[in-house]
Design an enzyme around this catalytic site. Structure first.
Site, PDB file in Angstrom:
ATOM      1  N   GLU A   1      -2.924  10.334   3.353  1.00 19.52           N
ATOM      2  CA  GLU A   1      -4.108  10.416   4.215  1.00 19.52           C
ATOM      3  C   GLU A   1      -4.159  11.795   4.864  1.00 19.52           C
ATOM      4  O   GLU A   1      -3.160  12.262   5.421  1.00 19.52           O
ATOM      5  CB  GLU A   1      -4.048   9.335   5.299  1.00 19.52           C
TER       6      GLU A   1
ATOM      7  N   ASP B   1       0.167   5.391   0.757  1.00 16.94           N
ATOM      8  CA  ASP B   1      -0.901   6.223   1.308  1.00 16.94           C
ATOM      9  C   ASP B   1      -0.585   7.711   1.288  1.00 16.94           C
ATOM     10  O   ASP B   1       0.535   8.133   1.607  1.00 16.94           O
ATOM     11  CB  ASP B   1      -1.152   5.857   2.780  1.00 16.94           C
TER      12      ASP B   1
ATOM     13  N   GLU C   1       0.833  -1.193   0.000  1.00 16.33           N
ATOM     14  CA  GLU C   1       0.000   0.000   0.000  1.00 16.33           C
ATOM     15  C   GLU C   1       0.874   1.251   0.000  1.00 16.33           C
ATOM     16  O   GLU C   1       1.970   1.265   0.565  1.00 16.33           O
ATOM     17  CB  GLU C   1      -0.911   0.006   1.238  1.00 16.33           C
TER      18      GLU C   1
END
Length: 284
Positions: free
Chosen positions: A111, A109, A107
């Site tokens: 955020e 990210d 993953e």
């Protein structure tokens, strides 16, 4: 004179057609590229650009999930976040190989952790490779991300991952041959909006004020230059992004972001890593 007027009219017509085609092409990115979940709304701004809004209320959040998976690429989107008190909310733009945090999970990210009114919004960047995560760099955004749209970009290639805000590089994560790196599992693109009260604001000390719901975060101008996984027709060696590595300008802006905006660096968190920092920390 008549010929000149006719030529001018034709030129104006061609420009208008190109502009219309551009708007039409951009206006289809939601239906062409993504499946939607939850309360997702579509509208158009004054210039005809598609604006997609994700809604969060007491019942559920919402998300966009790409219809295809990719192995390397450059992914960008413009986002306008929740105004005012957004504590406890999390808006995300990220790549993931799928659910779960097992050894087969990768993953990347970006955020956006909601804030109480007047506090900076925190951008959390993270990388997971073969289930190995906990590689967060967090930055206090140096502008109000709810006042207007800003561009957020992930560049992912076999050599490194580059995170950019408004085309300014704030972080680069380098591949080392002996350390985990996400370079074999295709990933989907996600844009999500959810309740992160347990974590997002002051480590969960401030939760969502549901009297302010529904909350809305909006996206526009999504673009990708990427290799579709399993697409034999696509040449994955093409594109400047495939060979992109941090240059001198990137190093300057990374140092600036670290010096002026960084609020958390996993490579400085001895409490979290009492047995020693991850291998890449001492090499960067």
């Amino acid at each position: 004179m008549a010929r000149r007027s006719m030529a001018l009219l034709l030129a104006v017509g061609v420009v208008a057609l190109l502009q219309a085609a551009s708007v039409a092409s951009e206006s289809t990115w939601l239906d062409d590229k993504f499946n939607t979940h939850g309360d997702v709304r579509a509208d158009y701004d004054k210039s005809g650009r598609l604006v997609t809004s994700l809604v969060l209320d007491r019942h559920s959040g919402s998300s966009l999930i790409s219809k295809q998976k990719y192995l390397f690429g450059k992914f960008s989107i413009e986002a306008k976040l929740v105004p005012g008190n957004s504590a406890g909310t999390v808006s995300c733009f990220y790549l993931t190989s799928g659910p779960g945090n097992g050894t087969d999970h990768d993953e990347i990210d970006m955020e956006f952790m909601g804030n109480t009114t007047g506090d900076p919004v925190v951008l959390n960047t993270n990388v997971w490779a073969s289930g190995d995560g906990k590689k967060e760099h967090q930055f206090d955004l140096w502008f109000d991300p709810a006042a207007d749209f800003h561009k957020y970009t992930i560049i992912w290639n076999p050599n490194n991952i580059i995170f950019q805000v408004d085309d300014v590089t704030v972080r680069a994560f380098k591949k080392y041959d002996d350390l985990p790196y996400p370079d074999s599992r295709p990933m989907e693109v996600h844009a999500t909006f959810w309740d992160g009260s347990f974590w997002a604001t002051r480590n969960g000390a401030v939760t969502i004020d549901w009297t302010k719901a529904p909350f809305v975060t909006s996206y526009r101008a999504y673009s990708e230059h990427a290799c579709v996984a399993g697409d034999g027709k696509k040449d994955c060696s093409g594109g400047a992004w495939m060979d992109r590595v941090p240059d001198d300008d990137d190093r300057v802006t990374i140092a600036w972001a670290k010096r002026n905006c960084m609020s958390y660096n996993y490579c400085a968190d001895g409490w979290r890593f009492p047995k020693g920092f991850p291998g890449e920390c001492k090499r960067n």
